[in-house]
Design a protein around this motif. Structure first.
Motif, PDB file in Angstrom:
ATOM      1  N   UNK A  58      91.684  77.371  44.250  1.00 10.53           N
ATOM      2  CA  UNK A  58      90.316  77.301  44.712  1.00 10.53           C
ATOM      3  C   UNK A  58      89.665  77.153  44.558  1.00 10.53           C
ATOM      4  N   UNK A  59      88.146  76.747  44.942  1.00 17.11           N
ATOM      5  CA  UNK A  59      87.900  75.506  44.619  1.00 17.11           C
ATOM      6  C   UNK A  59      86.728  76.007  42.847  1.00 17.11           C
ATOM      7  N   UNK A  60      86.321  74.958  41.871  1.00 13.71           N
ATOM      8  CA  UNK A  60      85.929  75.530  41.144  1.00 13.71           C
ATOM      9  C   UNK A  60      84.270  75.205  40.776  1.00 13.71           C
ATOM     10  N   UNK A  61      83.392  75.336  41.880  1.00 17.66           N
ATOM     11  CA  UNK A  61      82.166  74.754  42.166  1.00 17.66           C
ATOM     12  C   UNK A  61      80.864  75.625  42.140  1.00 17.66           C
ATOM     13  N   UNK A  62      80.113  74.821  42.040  1.00 17.27           N
ATOM     14  CA  UNK A  62      78.326  74.894  41.881  1.00 17.27           C
ATOM     15  C   UNK A  62      78.652  75.682  43.416  1.00 17.27           C
ATOM     16  N   UNK A  63      78.656  75.131  44.050  1.00 19.24           N
ATOM     17  CA  UNK A  63      78.562  75.433  45.972  1.00 19.24           C
ATOM     18  C   UNK A  63      79.302  75.928  46.458  1.00 19.24           C
ATOM     19  N   UNK A  64      80.735  75.576  46.168  1.00 22.35           N
ATOM     20  CA  UNK A  64      82.243  75.954  47.303  1.00 22.35           C
ATOM     21  C   UNK A  64      82.392  77.092  46.401  1.00 22.35           C
ATOM     22  N   UNK A  65      83.060  76.860  45.287  1.00 22.46           N
ATOM     23  CA  UNK A  65      83.117  78.256  44.332  1.00 22.46           C
ATOM     24  C   UNK A  65      84.070  79.626  45.165  1.00 22.46           C
ATOM     25  N   UNK A  66      85.457  80.123  44.769  1.00 18.99           N
ATOM     26  CA  UNK A  66      85.828  81.158  45.915  1.00 18.99           C
ATOM     27  C   UNK A  66      86.442  80.013  47.135  1.00 18.99           C
ATOM     28  N   UNK A  67      85.893  79.089  47.895  1.00 21.05           N
ATOM     29  CA  UNK A  67      87.124  78.831  48.497  1.00 21.05           C
ATOM     30  C   UNK A  67      88.252  78.534  48.467  1.00 21.05           C
ATOM     31  N   UNK A  70      76.266  72.342  58.815  1.00 19.58           N
ATOM     32  CA  UNK A  70      76.422  70.858  57.953  1.00 19.58           C
ATOM     33  C   UNK A  70      75.287  70.448  57.338  1.00 19.58           C
ATOM     34  N   UNK A  71      74.858  71.607  55.993  1.00 21.86           N
ATOM     35  CA  UNK A  71      74.351  70.759  54.687  1.00 21.86           C
ATOM     36  C   UNK A  71      75.448  70.664  53.975  1.00 21.86           C
ATOM     37  N   UNK A  72      75.900  71.480  54.060  1.00 17.51           N
ATOM     38  CA  UNK A  72      77.098  71.657  52.748  1.00 17.51           C
ATOM     39  C   UNK A  72      78.603  70.932  53.314  1.00 17.51           C
ATOM     40  N   UNK A  73      78.548  70.481  54.355  1.00 17.67           N
ATOM     41  CA  UNK A  73      79.357  68.948  55.295  1.00 17.67           C
ATOM     42  C   UNK A  73      79.154  68.192  54.606  1.00 17.67           C
ATOM     43  N   UNK A  74      77.595  67.446  54.289  1.00 21.19           N
ATOM     44  CA  UNK A  74      77.604  66.556  53.581  1.00 21.19           C
ATOM     45  C   UNK A  74      77.520  66.494  52.473  1.00 21.19           C
ATOM     46  N   UNK A  75      77.955  68.063  51.203  1.00 24.35           N
ATOM     47  CA  UNK A  75      77.171  67.914  49.839  1.00 24.35           C
ATOM     48  C   UNK A  75      78.932  67.700  49.909  1.00 24.35           C
ATOM     49  N   UNK A  76      80.150  68.373  50.091  1.00 23.98           N
ATOM     50  CA  UNK A  76      81.229  67.717  50.189  1.00 23.98           C
ATOM     51  C   UNK A  76      81.482  66.456  50.143  1.00 23.98           C
ATOM     52  N   UNK A  77      80.903  65.896  51.216  1.00 20.96           N
ATOM     53  CA  UNK A  77      80.778  64.192  50.635  1.00 20.96           C
ATOM     54  C   UNK A  77      80.193  63.494  49.146  1.00 20.96           C
ATOM     55  N   UNK A 118      84.631  70.151  40.762  1.00 24.08           N
ATOM     56  CA  UNK A 118      83.780  69.443  40.908  1.00 24.08           C
ATOM     57  C   UNK A 118      82.450  69.566  40.275  1.00 24.08           C
ATOM     58  N   UNK A 119      82.386  69.826  39.255  1.00 29.45           N
ATOM     59  CA  UNK A 119      81.162  70.311  38.070  1.00 29.45           C
ATOM     60  C   UNK A 119      81.336  70.106  36.782  1.00 29.45           C
ATOM     61  N   UNK A 120      82.299  68.578  36.302  1.00 35.82           N
ATOM     62  CA  UNK A 120      82.574  68.490  35.387  1.00 35.82           C
ATOM     63  C   UNK A 120      82.824  66.385  35.022  1.00 35.82           C
ATOM     64  N   UNK A 121      82.886  66.482  34.551  1.00 38.25           N
ATOM     65  CA  UNK A 121      82.845  64.686  34.289  1.00 38.25           C
ATOM     66  C   UNK A 121      84.469  64.488  33.643  1.00 38.25           C
ATOM     67  N   UNK A 122      85.012  65.631  33.791  1.00 36.04           N
ATOM     68  CA  UNK A 122      86.458  64.958  33.824  1.00 36.04           C
ATOM     69  C   UNK A 122      87.367  64.787  34.881  1.00 36.04           C
ATOM     70  N   UNK A 123      88.488  63.779  35.279  1.00 33.38           N
ATOM     71  CA  UNK A 123      88.826  62.867  35.744  1.00 33.38           C
ATOM     72  C   UNK A 123      90.425  62.894  35.279  1.00 33.38           C
ATOM     73  N   UNK A 124      91.200  63.155  36.415  1.00 31.32           N
ATOM     74  CA  UNK A 124      92.555  63.193  36.554  1.00 31.32           C
ATOM     75  C   UNK A 124      92.873  61.979  35.697  1.00 31.32           C
TER      76      UNK A 124
END
Length: 92
Positions: A10-19, A52-59, A86-92
């Motif tokens: 599940x997306x943990x994201x400001x825009x895509x949360x819940x996907x 389309x706008x959200x698709x651009x945001x995913x990129x 996608x909302x933090x600065x921690x990377x794998x």
């Protein structure tokens, strides 16, 4: 698809949360593989529905999994849920 081999992401994201995407873990070798499958599915759904706008945001966003290792996911209970962030600065 055999549910014994699928895990829910599940997306943990400001825009895509819940996907949510169910991914067959037999075909992944890295956390990046999971993120790629997740994002490909998200892009497909957005494109099919003309977001389309959200698709651009995913990129523009950098999605990752930092809460679990690949081994954690592969050996987890099929009912477990994992988050693609996608909302933090921690990377794998």
């Amino acid at each position: 698809m055999n549910t014994h081999h699928t895990r829910t992401f599940i997306a943990s994201s400001e825009l895509f949360s819940g996907f949510k995407v169910n991914i067959d873990i037999r075909y992944v070798n890295t956390l990046d593989d999971i993120v790629k499958i997740f994002l490909d599915e998200m892009k497909l759904v957005l494109k099919q529905n003309n977001f389309e706008v959200l698709l651009e945001k995913v990129v523009d966003k950098e999605f990752h999994i930092h809460s679990h290792t690949l081994e954690d996911i592969l050996t987890s209970n099929p009912d477990n849920v994992f988050y693609v962030c996608n909302h933090c600065n921690i990377h794998q």
